[in-house]
Write a protein that holds these residues in place. Structure first.
Motif, PDB file in Angstrom:
ATOM      1  N   VAL A 104       0.903  -1.234   0.369  1.00 32.22           N
ATOM      2  CA  VAL A 104      -0.251   0.242   0.302  1.00 32.22           C
ATOM      3  C   VAL A 104       0.629   1.741  -0.004  1.00 32.22           C
ATOM      4  CG1 VAL A 104      -2.012   1.253   1.698  1.00 32.22           C
ATOM      5  CG2 VAL A 104      -1.764  -0.987   1.043  1.00 32.22           C
ATOM      6  N   ALA A 105       0.443   2.189  -0.830  1.00 32.94           N
ATOM      7  CA  ALA A 105       1.595   3.416  -0.874  1.00 32.94           C
ATOM      8  C   ALA A 105       1.466   4.004   0.187  1.00 32.94           C
ATOM      9  CB  ALA A 105       0.904   4.258  -1.455  1.00 32.94           C
ATOM     10  N   GLY A 106       2.662   4.661   0.977  1.00 32.90           N
ATOM     11  CA  GLY A 106       2.903   5.019   1.886  1.00 32.90           C
ATOM     12  C   GLY A 106       2.965   4.128   3.482  1.00 32.90           C
ATOM     13  N   THR A 107       2.879   2.668   3.082  1.00 33.40           N
ATOM     14  CA  THR A 107       3.495   1.865   3.851  1.00 33.40           C
ATOM     15  C   THR A 107       4.572   2.021   4.102  1.00 33.40           C
ATOM     16  OG1 THR A 107       1.383   0.000   3.072  1.00 33.40           O
ATOM     17  CG2 THR A 107       2.931  -0.599   5.091  1.00 33.40           C
ATOM     18  N   GLU A 108       4.996   1.286   5.414  1.00 35.03           N
ATOM     19  CA  GLU A 108       6.581   1.814   5.763  1.00 35.03           C
ATOM     20  C   GLU A 108       7.251   0.569   5.295  1.00 35.03           C
ATOM     21  OE1 GLU A 108       8.318   1.544  10.115  1.00 35.03           O
ATOM     22  OE2 GLU A 108       7.066   3.606   9.749  1.00 35.03           O
ATOM     23  N   ARG A 109       8.360   0.660   4.498  1.00 33.04           N
ATOM     24  CA  ARG A 109       9.020  -0.439   3.838  1.00 33.04           C
ATOM     25  C   ARG A 109      10.381  -0.880   4.273  1.00 33.04           C
ATOM     26  NH1 ARG A 109      10.413  -2.132  -1.561  1.00 33.04           N
ATOM     27  NH2 ARG A 109      12.532  -2.737  -2.071  1.00 33.04           N
ATOM     28  N   HIS A 110      10.778   0.015   4.793  1.00 34.99           N
ATOM     29  CA  HIS A 110      12.333   0.077   5.394  1.00 34.99           C
ATOM     30  C   HIS A 110      12.942   0.924   5.660  1.00 34.99           C
ATOM     31  CE1 HIS A 110      16.566  -1.727   4.979  1.00 34.99           C
ATOM     32  NE2 HIS A 110      16.697  -1.453   6.259  1.00 34.99           N
ATOM     33  N   THR A 111      13.507   1.445   7.409  1.00 34.00           N
ATOM     34  CA  THR A 111      13.738   1.998   8.150  1.00 34.00           C
ATOM     35  C   THR A 111      14.561   1.668   9.273  1.00 34.00           C
ATOM     36  OG1 THR A 111      13.028   3.670   9.882  1.00 34.00           O
ATOM     37  CG2 THR A 111      11.745   1.619   9.796  1.00 34.00           C
ATOM     38  N   GLY A 112      15.544   2.861   8.957  1.00 34.49           N
ATOM     39  CA  GLY A 112      16.813   2.270  10.216  1.00 34.49           C
ATOM     40  C   GLY A 112      18.114   3.357   9.962  1.00 34.49           C
ATOM     41  N   GLN A 113      19.169   3.027  11.232  1.00 37.92           N
ATOM     42  CA  GLN A 113      20.118   4.166  10.599  1.00 37.92           C
ATOM     43  C   GLN A 113      21.599   3.840   9.916  1.00 37.92           C
ATOM     44  OE1 GLN A 113      21.642   5.331  14.284  1.00 37.92           O
ATOM     45  NE2 GLN A 113      19.635   5.445  14.969  1.00 37.92           N
ATOM     46  N   VAL A 114      21.685   4.362   9.330  1.00 43.60           N
ATOM     47  CA  VAL A 114      23.369   3.671   8.847  1.00 43.60           C
ATOM     48  C   VAL A 114      23.694   4.808   8.850  1.00 43.60           C
ATOM     49  CG1 VAL A 114      22.433   4.564   6.446  1.00 43.60           C
ATOM     50  CG2 VAL A 114      23.473   2.722   5.986  1.00 43.60           C
ATOM     51  N   THR A 115      25.536   3.976   8.706  1.00 45.67           N
ATOM     52  CA  THR A 115      26.626   4.927   9.105  1.00 45.67           C
ATOM     53  C   THR A 115      27.490   4.503   7.328  1.00 45.67           C
ATOM     54  OG1 THR A 115      26.565   5.017  10.861  1.00 45.67           O
ATOM     55  CG2 THR A 115      28.584   5.484   9.887  1.00 45.67           C
ATOM     56  N   PHE A 116      27.614   5.689   6.427  1.00 43.82           N
ATOM     57  CA  PHE A 116      28.144   5.891   5.151  1.00 43.82           C
ATOM     58  C   PHE A 116      29.351   6.517   5.410  1.00 43.82           C
ATOM     59  CE2 PHE A 116      25.402   9.057   4.905  1.00 43.82           C
ATOM     60  CZ  PHE A 116      25.566   9.025   2.779  1.00 43.82           C
ATOM     61  N   VAL A 117      30.496   6.153   4.036  1.00 42.66           N
ATOM     62  CA  VAL A 117      31.458   7.119   3.712  1.00 42.66           C
ATOM     63  C   VAL A 117      32.195   7.575   2.673  1.00 42.66           C
ATOM     64  CG1 VAL A 117      32.440   5.914   6.656  1.00 42.66           C
ATOM     65  CG2 VAL A 117      33.846   4.743   4.058  1.00 42.66           C
ATOM     66  N   LEU A 118      33.365   7.877   2.068  1.00 44.12           N
ATOM     67  CA  LEU A 118      33.850   8.123   1.168  1.00 44.12           C
ATOM     68  C   LEU A 118      33.400   6.955  -0.306  1.00 44.12           C
ATOM     69  CD1 LEU A 118      36.488  10.533   1.598  1.00 44.12           C
ATOM     70  CD2 LEU A 118      34.201  11.466   1.774  1.00 44.12           C
ATOM     71  N   GLY A 119      32.742   7.160  -1.472  1.00 46.61           N
ATOM     72  CA  GLY A 119      32.652   5.774  -2.321  1.00 46.61           C
ATOM     73  C   GLY A 119      31.282   4.844  -2.140  1.00 46.61           C
ATOM     74  N   PRO A 120      30.587   4.037  -1.508  1.00 48.15           N
ATOM     75  CA  PRO A 120      29.497   3.338  -2.124  1.00 48.15           C
ATOM     76  C   PRO A 120      28.301   4.002  -2.109  1.00 48.15           C
ATOM     77  CG  PRO A 120      30.961   1.739  -1.663  1.00 48.15           C
ATOM     78  CD  PRO A 120      31.885   2.980  -1.512  1.00 48.15           C
ATOM     79  N   GLY A 121      27.479   3.819  -2.281  1.00 47.69           N
ATOM     80  CA  GLY A 121      26.283   5.666  -1.752  1.00 47.69           C
ATOM     81  C   GLY A 121      25.252   4.055  -1.220  1.00 47.69           C
ATOM     82  N   ILE A 122      24.374   4.823  -0.758  1.00 44.22           N
ATOM     83  CA  ILE A 122      23.304   4.206   0.315  1.00 44.22           C
ATOM     84  C   ILE A 122      21.892   4.445  -1.025  1.00 44.22           C
ATOM     85  CG2 ILE A 122      21.431   4.875   1.848  1.00 44.22           C
ATOM     86  CD1 ILE A 122      23.497   6.706   3.859  1.00 44.22           C
TER      87      ILE A 122
END
Length: 230
Positions: A104-122
């Motif tokens: 359903v539009a608006g239903t949470e698909r994914h939630t959480g924290q993430v730490t990233f550095v230079l290089g591969p993106g999110i």
């Protein structure tokens, strides 16, 4: 006086005294059968009583179980309603899904924290089963990158809206009409700041910057499902 022997009396027809007839064997058999019949009747009655008792107990247990199931269903419904009410206060859509399990539009698909550095993106479209948000896949399909200057860059297939301190909930992100393919500059990418993202797969995501410095950043991200008919 002269005694004479008594004259023996002859029975009519002559012959010896007849013996009394013996009891018939069939009478004994009939008596045994009568006893067995009585015992069988008693056993049948007892079996019927036990069957009725077991049936009654099963019906009572089934009724109790049915009542417990109904009570649990009512509790679940009440909890869902309470949850949806709280989500509504936060500007979030209900968590219910359509029949058949479609998103359903608006239903949470994914939630959480993430730490990233230079290089591969999110990859903000990453499923909930991927806690690294696509970083381990080499950045394929990534929406956000961290630059050496400390800005958060938005990929060419995605768009953003900077919100500053405003809450990036679904209502805010889905109703905004000012999306642009624009990076979040270092002067704006500060802890506590938020922005909305329209991903490369046309989903909405709310992003809050938790930390940014020393060539790494930590984000809180919530991505919502898109309308499956689009």
């Amino acid at each position: 006086m002269e005694f004479t022997s008594p004259i023996p009396v002859q029975r009519p027809g002559g012959g010896a005294r007849p013996e009394k007839p013996k009891k018939s064997r069939s009478a004994a058999v009939i008596a045994v059968l009568s006893l067995l019949t009585a015992l069988l009747t008693l056993a049948t009655g007892y079996l019927g009583y036990q069957t009725a008792t077991i049936t009654r107990d099963k019906e009572a247990a089934a009724a109790q179980s049915s009542g417990q199931v109904g009570s649990l269903q009512q509790q679940i419904t009440a909890l869902k309603q309470e949850n949806d009410g709280l989500r509504s206060q936060l500007g979030m859509p209900p968590t219910s899904a359509t029949s058949g399990g479609a998103a359903v539009a608006g239903t949470e698909r994914h939630t959480g924290q993430v730490t990233f550095v230079l290089g591969p993106g999110i990859d903000a479209d990453a499923p909930a089963s991927d806690p690294k948000w696509g970083i381990d896949s080499g950045g394929s399909g990534a929406d956000l990158f961290l630059s050496s200057s400390g800005s958060i860059d938005v990929s060419s297939g995605s768009e953003s809206v900077y919100l500053a301190q405003q809450r990036p909930d679904y209502a805010t992100c889905s109703q905004n009409t000012t999306y642009r393919s624009k990076d979040i500059d270092r002067g704006l990418a500060l802890p506590g700041a938020s922005f909305c993202l329209r991903t490369g797969e046309d989903r909405y995501a709310g992003v809050t910057i938790l930390a940014n410095g020393n060539e790494q950043a930590t984000l809180q991200i919530t991505t919502w499902e898109k309308d499956p008919t689009n």
